[in-house]
Scaffold this motif. Sequence first.
Motif, PDB file in Angstrom:
ATOM      1  N   ASP A  11      -8.797 143.121  38.607  1.00  0.00           N
ATOM      2  CA  ASP A  11      -7.723 142.209  38.220  1.00  0.00           C
ATOM      3  C   ASP A  11      -6.540 142.441  39.153  1.00  0.00           C
ATOM      4  O   ASP A  11      -6.201 143.584  39.465  1.00  0.00           O
ATOM      5  CB  ASP A  11      -7.287 142.482  36.782  1.00  0.00           C
ATOM      6  CG  ASP A  11      -8.442 142.240  35.807  1.00  0.00           C
ATOM      7  OD1 ASP A  11      -9.356 141.455  36.138  1.00  0.00           O
ATOM      8  OD2 ASP A  11      -8.433 142.853  34.731  1.00  0.00           O
ATOM      9  N   ARG A  22     -12.655 126.846  41.974  1.00  0.00           N
ATOM     10  CA  ARG A  22     -11.831 126.160  40.972  1.00  0.00           C
ATOM     11  C   ARG A  22     -11.359 124.816  41.512  1.00  0.00           C
ATOM     12  O   ARG A  22     -11.407 123.787  40.842  1.00  0.00           O
ATOM     13  CB  ARG A  22     -10.622 127.025  40.593  1.00  0.00           C
ATOM     14  CG  ARG A  22      -9.924 126.576  39.304  1.00  0.00           C
ATOM     15  CD  ARG A  22      -8.557 127.205  39.150  1.00  0.00           C
ATOM     16  NE  ARG A  22      -7.677 126.893  40.265  1.00  0.00           N
ATOM     17  CZ  ARG A  22      -7.135 125.704  40.521  1.00  0.00           C
ATOM     18  NH1 ARG A  22      -7.369 124.698  39.697  1.00  0.00           N
ATOM     19  NH2 ARG A  22      -6.383 125.510  41.576  1.00  0.00           N
ATOM     20  N   VAL A  33     -10.885 123.825  33.644  1.00  0.00           N
ATOM     21  CA  VAL A  33     -11.103 125.163  34.196  1.00  0.00           C
ATOM     22  C   VAL A  33      -9.777 125.692  34.721  1.00  0.00           C
ATOM     23  O   VAL A  33      -9.218 125.157  35.674  1.00  0.00           O
ATOM     24  CB  VAL A  33     -12.148 125.131  35.338  1.00  0.00           C
ATOM     25  CG1 VAL A  33     -12.385 126.531  35.868  1.00  0.00           C
ATOM     26  CG2 VAL A  33     -13.440 124.516  34.843  1.00  0.00           C
ATOM     27  N   ARG A  37     -13.235 133.502  38.858  1.00  0.00           N
ATOM     28  CA  ARG A  37     -13.397 134.731  39.645  1.00  0.00           C
ATOM     29  C   ARG A  37     -14.877 134.802  40.030  1.00  0.00           C
ATOM     30  O   ARG A  37     -15.755 134.583  39.198  1.00  0.00           O
ATOM     31  CB  ARG A  37     -13.063 135.982  38.831  1.00  0.00           C
ATOM     32  CG  ARG A  37     -11.713 135.999  38.181  1.00  0.00           C
ATOM     33  CD  ARG A  37     -10.579 136.308  39.095  1.00  0.00           C
ATOM     34  NE  ARG A  37     -10.504 137.714  39.496  1.00  0.00           N
ATOM     35  CZ  ARG A  37      -9.641 138.149  40.425  1.00  0.00           C
ATOM     36  NH1 ARG A  37      -8.830 137.302  41.042  1.00  0.00           N
ATOM     37  NH2 ARG A  37      -9.594 139.422  40.735  1.00  0.00           N
TER      38      ARG A  37
ATOM     39  N   LYS B   2     -13.859 132.131  27.736  1.00  0.00           N
ATOM     40  CA  LYS B   2     -14.410 132.541  29.027  1.00  0.00           C
ATOM     41  C   LYS B   2     -15.902 132.230  29.072  1.00  0.00           C
ATOM     42  O   LYS B   2     -16.595 132.335  28.052  1.00  0.00           O
ATOM     43  CB  LYS B   2     -14.232 134.041  29.218  1.00  0.00           C
ATOM     44  CG  LYS B   2     -12.927 134.425  29.895  1.00  0.00           C
ATOM     45  CD  LYS B   2     -12.882 135.920  30.136  1.00  0.00           C
ATOM     46  CE  LYS B   2     -11.671 136.323  30.938  1.00  0.00           C
ATOM     47  NZ  LYS B   2     -11.847 136.175  32.399  1.00  0.00           N
ATOM     48  N   ARG B   4     -19.433 133.041  31.571  1.00  0.00           N
ATOM     49  CA  ARG B   4     -19.973 133.766  32.711  1.00  0.00           C
ATOM     50  C   ARG B   4     -21.266 133.098  33.152  1.00  0.00           C
ATOM     51  O   ARG B   4     -22.178 132.923  32.342  1.00  0.00           O
ATOM     52  CB  ARG B   4     -20.240 135.226  32.354  1.00  0.00           C
ATOM     53  CG  ARG B   4     -20.819 136.007  33.550  1.00  0.00           C
ATOM     54  CD  ARG B   4     -21.102 137.449  33.210  1.00  0.00           C
ATOM     55  NE  ARG B   4     -19.867 138.147  32.898  1.00  0.00           N
ATOM     56  CZ  ARG B   4     -19.750 139.090  31.963  1.00  0.00           C
ATOM     57  NH1 ARG B   4     -20.784 139.441  31.250  1.00  0.00           N
ATOM     58  NH2 ARG B   4     -18.602 139.665  31.757  1.00  0.00           N
ATOM     59  N   GLU B  43     -17.095 133.877  36.837  1.00  0.00           N
ATOM     60  CA  GLU B  43     -16.417 133.889  35.538  1.00  0.00           C
ATOM     61  C   GLU B  43     -15.398 132.764  35.508  1.00  0.00           C
ATOM     62  O   GLU B  43     -14.551 132.661  36.400  1.00  0.00           O
ATOM     63  CB  GLU B  43     -15.734 135.239  35.299  1.00  0.00           C
ATOM     64  CG  GLU B  43     -16.739 136.320  34.948  1.00  0.00           C
ATOM     65  CD  GLU B  43     -16.106 137.634  34.529  1.00  0.00           C
ATOM     66  OE1 GLU B  43     -16.861 138.589  34.237  1.00  0.00           O
ATOM     67  OE2 GLU B  43     -14.854 137.714  34.501  1.00  0.00           O
ATOM     68  N   LEU B  44     -15.509 131.941  34.486  1.00  0.00           N
ATOM     69  CA  LEU B  44     -14.640 130.761  34.358  1.00  0.00           C
ATOM     70  C   LEU B  44     -13.733 130.928  33.152  1.00  0.00           C
ATOM     71  O   LEU B  44     -14.200 131.306  32.075  1.00  0.00           O
ATOM     72  CB  LEU B  44     -15.502 129.507  34.159  1.00  0.00           C
ATOM     73  CG  LEU B  44     -16.552 129.212  35.232  1.00  0.00           C
ATOM     74  CD1 LEU B  44     -17.632 128.300  34.671  1.00  0.00           C
ATOM     75  CD2 LEU B  44     -15.917 128.570  36.443  1.00  0.00           C
ATOM     76  N   ASP B  45     -12.446 130.642  33.322  1.00  0.00           N
ATOM     77  CA  ASP B  45     -11.533 130.525  32.185  1.00  0.00           C
ATOM     78  C   ASP B  45     -11.476 129.056  31.797  1.00  0.00           C
ATOM     79  O   ASP B  45     -11.109 128.218  32.627  1.00  0.00           O
ATOM     80  CB  ASP B  45     -10.124 130.998  32.565  1.00  0.00           C
ATOM     81  CG  ASP B  45     -10.080 132.487  32.825  1.00  0.00           C
ATOM     82  OD1 ASP B  45     -10.691 133.228  32.048  1.00  0.00           O
ATOM     83  OD2 ASP B  45      -9.443 132.900  33.811  1.00  0.00           O
ATOM     84  N   THR B  47     -10.267 125.898  29.146  1.00  0.00           N
ATOM     85  CA  THR B  47      -9.157 125.582  28.245  1.00  0.00           C
ATOM     86  C   THR B  47      -9.635 125.047  26.893  1.00  0.00           C
ATOM     87  O   THR B  47      -8.908 125.153  25.913  1.00  0.00           O
ATOM     88  CB  THR B  47      -8.211 124.559  28.891  1.00  0.00           C
ATOM     89  OG1 THR B  47      -9.003 123.464  29.330  1.00  0.00           O
ATOM     90  CG2 THR B  47      -7.486 125.170  30.077  1.00  0.00           C
TER      91      THR B  47
END
Lengths: 79, 79
Positions: A11, A22, A33, A37, B2, B4, B43-45, B47
Amino acid sequence: MKARVTIMLKDGVLDPQGEAIRHALAGLGHKGVSGVRQGKVIELDLTGADKAAAEAEVARMCEGLLANTVIEKYSVEIL
Amino acid sequence: MKARVTIMLKDGVLDPQGEAIRHALAGLGHKGVSGVRQGKVIELDLTGADKAAAEAEVARMCEGLLANTVIEKYSVEIL
């Protein structure tokens, strides 16, 4: 026995490859999104049968070769 | 939320990068490794809050951008 090593940037370390993904996803219309990472996964076939010994051995492989522990973190799963 | 995504080469597709890792590990004295496959993890964040919708959306991302489904297989985990 199989082991799976997952290696991600720590991190706080910039991840331009993740940022590029992204951006590309947003361009394709995937608006939900907020962050990406990217890391590596390495699957190892191990000949030993002792799970604890295998886990220690794979951790040594990570420290010595697979991960750059200055900027990367790793996790080991024995499957 | 999240997600993966793990992307690996399909079984039977040659993985020279994994083979190079296996060779390097053997050179460092890790003799108990009979095979290595390398893949990617993303890894996706996200919403959104709907888990099933997120899973379907991430699968569309894989098909459209993240994985080359001719030679790669992917798996999606919502964390």
